[in-house]
Scaffold this motif. Structure first.
Motif, short mmCIF file in Angstrom:
data_model
loop_
_atom_site.label_atom_id
_atom_site.label_comp_id
_atom_site.label_asym_id
_atom_site.label_seq_id
_atom_site.Cartn_x
_atom_site.Cartn_y
_atom_site.Cartn_z
N THR A 156 15.20 3.92 7.38
CA THR A 156 15.88 3.41 9.04
C THR A 156 17.26 1.90 9.03
O THR A 156 17.76 2.04 9.85
CB THR A 156 15.11 2.79 9.84
N GLY A 157 16.72 1.04 7.88
CA GLY A 157 18.59 1.09 7.68
C GLY A 157 18.16 -0.97 8.20
O GLY A 157 19.10 -1.10 8.42
N GLU A 158 17.07 -1.11 8.40
CA GLU A 158 17.11 -2.15 9.45
C GLU A 158 17.53 -3.93 8.59
O GLU A 158 16.47 -3.78 6.94
CB GLU A 158 15.72 -2.65 9.53
N ASN A 159 17.68 -4.27 8.48
CA ASN A 159 18.47 -5.45 8.07
C ASN A 159 19.11 -5.53 6.52
O ASN A 159 19.44 -6.59 6.26
CB ASN A 159 16.74 -6.17 7.28
N GLY A 198 22.26 4.24 -1.09
CA GLY A 198 22.65 5.35 -0.22
C GLY A 198 22.83 4.19 1.28
O GLY A 198 24.42 4.61 1.59
N ARG A 199 21.80 3.83 1.75
CA ARG A 199 21.67 2.79 3.16
C ARG A 199 22.95 2.02 2.81
O ARG A 199 23.89 1.83 4.17
CB ARG A 199 21.51 2.57 2.68
N LEU A 200 23.29 1.46 1.88
CA LEU A 200 24.76 0.18 1.62
C LEU A 200 26.00 1.07 1.61
O LEU A 200 26.89 0.45 2.36
CB LEU A 200 24.19 -0.52 0.42
N MET A 250 9.34 -2.45 5.11
CA MET A 250 8.90 -3.23 6.16
C MET A 250 8.55 -2.01 6.95
O MET A 250 7.48 -2.55 8.39
CB MET A 250 9.51 -4.35 6.99
N ASP A 251 8.77 -1.04 7.57
CA ASP A 251 8.46 -0.18 8.58
C ASP A 251 7.17 0.63 8.39
O ASP A 251 7.01 0.23 9.29
CB ASP A 251 9.49 1.00 8.70
N LEU A 252 7.19 0.98 7.74
CA LEU A 252 5.66 1.17 7.29
C LEU A 252 4.53 0.01 6.96
O LEU A 252 2.89 0.63 6.68
CB LEU A 252 5.44 1.89 5.85
N VAL A 253 4.52 -1.33 6.96
CA VAL A 253 3.26 -2.67 7.48
C VAL A 253 3.98 -3.02 8.67
O VAL A 253 3.62 -3.96 9.02
CB VAL A 253 3.31 -3.05 6.85
N ASP A 254 4.68 -2.26 10.39
CA ASP A 254 4.70 -2.85 10.89
C ASP A 254 5.31 -3.80 11.07
O ASP A 254 5.63 -4.90 12.40
CB ASP A 254 3.06 -3.17 11.61
N TYR A 255 6.02 -4.18 10.16
CA TYR A 255 7.21 -4.98 10.52
C TYR A 255 6.24 -6.67 10.39
O TYR A 255 7.07 -7.49 10.31
CB TYR A 255 8.48 -5.52 11.58
N SER A 256 5.33 -6.29 9.55
CA SER A 256 4.62 -7.70 8.68
C SER A 256 5.36 -9.19 8.25
O SER A 256 5.60 -8.81 7.51
CB SER A 256 3.24 -6.68 8.47
N MET A 267 19.82 9.67 12.01
CA MET A 267 20.76 10.40 11.78
C MET A 267 20.95 11.87 12.31
O MET A 267 19.69 12.41 12.13
CB MET A 267 21.58 10.20 10.36
N ASN A 268 22.05 12.61 12.33
CA ASN A 268 22.06 13.54 13.01
C ASN A 268 23.22 14.19 12.03
O ASN A 268 23.92 13.40 11.71
CB ASN A 268 22.11 13.95 13.90
N LYS A 269 23.77 15.89 12.47
CA LYS A 269 24.91 15.82 11.53
C LYS A 269 26.03 15.32 11.65
O LYS A 269 26.91 15.41 11.62
CB LYS A 269 24.91 18.32 11.33
N GLN A 270 26.09 14.62 13.11
CA GLN A 270 27.51 14.19 13.53
C GLN A 270 27.52 13.52 12.46
O GLN A 270 29.03 12.90 13.15
CB GLN A 270 27.11 13.86 15.29
N THR A 271 27.32 12.71 11.96
CA THR A 271 27.71 11.32 11.10
C THR A 271 28.47 12.03 10.15
O THR A 271 28.43 11.02 9.22
CB THR A 271 26.58 10.73 10.41
N ILE A 272 28.51 13.31 9.86
CA ILE A 272 29.28 14.06 8.75
C ILE A 272 30.27 13.54 9.27
O ILE A 272 31.15 13.66 7.68
CB ILE A 272 29.01 15.51 8.00
N ASP A 273 30.88 13.56 10.32
CA ASP A 273 32.06 13.43 10.75
C ASP A 273 33.14 12.15 10.07
O ASP A 273 34.26 12.00 10.25
CB ASP A 273 32.50 13.97 12.59
N TYR A 274 32.93 11.40 9.89
CA TYR A 274 33.10 9.87 9.92
C TYR A 274 33.41 10.40 8.29
O TYR A 274 32.69 10.61 7.42
CB TYR A 274 32.08 8.92 10.24
N ILE A 275 34.75 8.67 8.30
CA ILE A 275 35.06 8.98 7.03
C ILE A 275 35.51 7.75 6.98
O ILE A 275 34.74 6.50 7.08
CB ILE A 275 36.70 9.48 6.70
#
Length: 426
Positions: A213-216, A50-52, A175-181, A1-9
């Motif tokens: 990362t928001g995956e799943n 926060g992700r939800l 799961m990203d830290l266990v290589d999605y095992s 994510m970058n600061k441009q995502t701030i622009d959405y409402i």
């Protein structure tokens, strides 16, 4: 994510601005789900919530801008936005990077509305987690994929079931830290199921995610193609809860007697369970006297019936002594009236609970002095086994026998949560 995502409402901000009545009608009749999010420290509870909110486009722009700036100050995620700050609101929480108080967040999707309770993971704040659990219908138990099932995972799961939550979703995070095992996921599932056989639950489901990362979480994860279930948000939108509201055993704890003049006497409160109609025969407890419902009044006027959770004022046909703490029920389904009973206790005081200690017991609108007659056992949290105990210390869970000075009107917690739950006051 970058600061441009701030622009959405917020996704429906335009509709709120242009046609508020249409927006409200779309949301007022949606099914509501109250969720407890619990787990050990640093399992990612606040980040998941926060992700939800973030991926559902349900954060206001000014709020998101504030979180982006705070992320730079606390430097918890390098140059990325720290979504956990959306729920960790206390200054002490942000400085320590942990949740201390119970935080509540509301959001709504096309299918369902949600109230999320973000419970603290640290053992020191277990009492806060138990308080949050008492108001929820489903528990999301987070587990760090690197660490597996921890003692606090077991404690939170047990407390959730004790508080009447029958639907548990085990969310295996990072799961990203266990290589999605897949094998790591399966191992944790087996470990959790092994100890959960000792708990009373109706359903247990498992969902692998990466909240960072928001995956799943909202969309399916390509790097977890082996997982054939729904993403977490879709699962929550479509899930059907077991253990619906008790509609059979009518219980009405009287909260307040309304007597504006000599011509009117009404009894105010909320229906704890069951349904009552105008003209129904009722029993007044603990006296055992019978009468009938004359009428039912609400803020919006007269009603022919009242149902669970509905605030209402009842009037009756006879002059009977009724006061705060009196319970109204139907004669074909009566609660228990007793001064001796067993209970499972989650102890939240720094001073231990011991035999012969005296407390004030509050159950709905009833308040009675009680004494601890005996302690049967407490739980070994790691193995969920019962061990002998002479006292219950802070965060202990155990079974005790109580004696009350006056009769208590109650039900088994399994049969009626509203009439079977209580707190002890020192």
């Amino acid at each position: 994510m970058n600061k441009q995502t701030i622009d959405y409402i917020v996704r429906e901000q335009d509709l709120i601005t242009q046609d508020l009545s249409t927006y409200l009608k779309r949301h007022e009749k949606k099914e509501m789900l109250r969720l407890l999010v619990a787990g050990s420290v640093d399992d990612g509870k606040s980040t998941l919530i926060g992700r939800l909110l973030y991926d559902s486009h349900l954060i206001y722009r000014d709020h998101l801008e504030s979180i982006y700036q705070d992320s730079k100050v606390f430097n918890t995620t390098e140059n990325e936005i720290d979504l956990s700050l959306l729920t960790d609101g206390l200054r002490a929480e942000r400085e320590q990077g942990i949740t201390i108080d119970v935080a509540y967040r509301y959001f709504s999707t096309e299918k369902k509305s949600f109230i999320i309770c973000d419970a603290p993971g640290h053992e020191q704040y277990t009492r806060n987690m138990a308080t949050g659990a008492s108001h929820c219908e489903m528990a999301l138990i987070l587990i760090d994929a690197r660490n597996g099932v921890q003692a606090q995972t077991r404690r939170h799961s047990l407390i959730a079931t004790i508080m009447g939550i029958q639907n548990i979703v085990v969310v295996i995070n990072k799961m990203d830290l266990v290589d999605y095992s897949k094998s790591v996921f399966q191992q944790i599932c087996e470990e959790y199921l092994d100890f959960s056989t000792k708990m009373s639950t109706s359903s247990i489901d498992f969902v692998p995610i990466s909240a960072l990362t928001g995956e799943n979480v909202v969309t399916k994860a390509e790097r977890m193609s082996w997982y054939t279930g729904e993403p977490l948000l879709s699962f929550l939108e479509n899930v059907k809860l077991t253990g619906e509201s008790n509609l059979t055993g009518f219980r009405f704890p009287v909260q307040y007697v309304i007597r504006p003049n000599s011509d009117f006497r009404g009894y105010a409160g909320s229906v704890a369970s069951g349904v009552v109609h105008e003209g129904d025969e009722i029993v007044v407890l603990p006296s055992g006297k019978h009468t009938r419902i004359k009428d039912l009044k609400t803020y919006d006027g007269y009603r022919s019936k009242a149902f669970p959770g509905m605030p209402v004022v009842l009037t009756i046909e006879n002059e009977i002594d009724i006061s705060r703490g009196t319970i109204l029920a139907k004669p074909d389904n009566l609660p228990t009236v007793t001064n001796k009973f067993d209970a499972t206790i989650v102890w939240m005081d720094d001073e231990p609970l011991k035999c012969n200690n005296e407390y004030l017991l509050k159950c709905n609108t009833q308040c009675v002095p009680v004494r601890i007659k005996s302690i049967y056992y407490k739980y070994n949290i790691n193995e969920l086994t019962q061990i002998k105990a002479d006292e219950l210390s802070l965060n202990d869970i155990g079974k005790v026998e109580l004696l009350s000075q006056r009769p208590l009107t109650c039900d088994s917690f399994t049969d009626n949560k509203e009439m079977g739950a209580f707190i002890l006051i020192s």
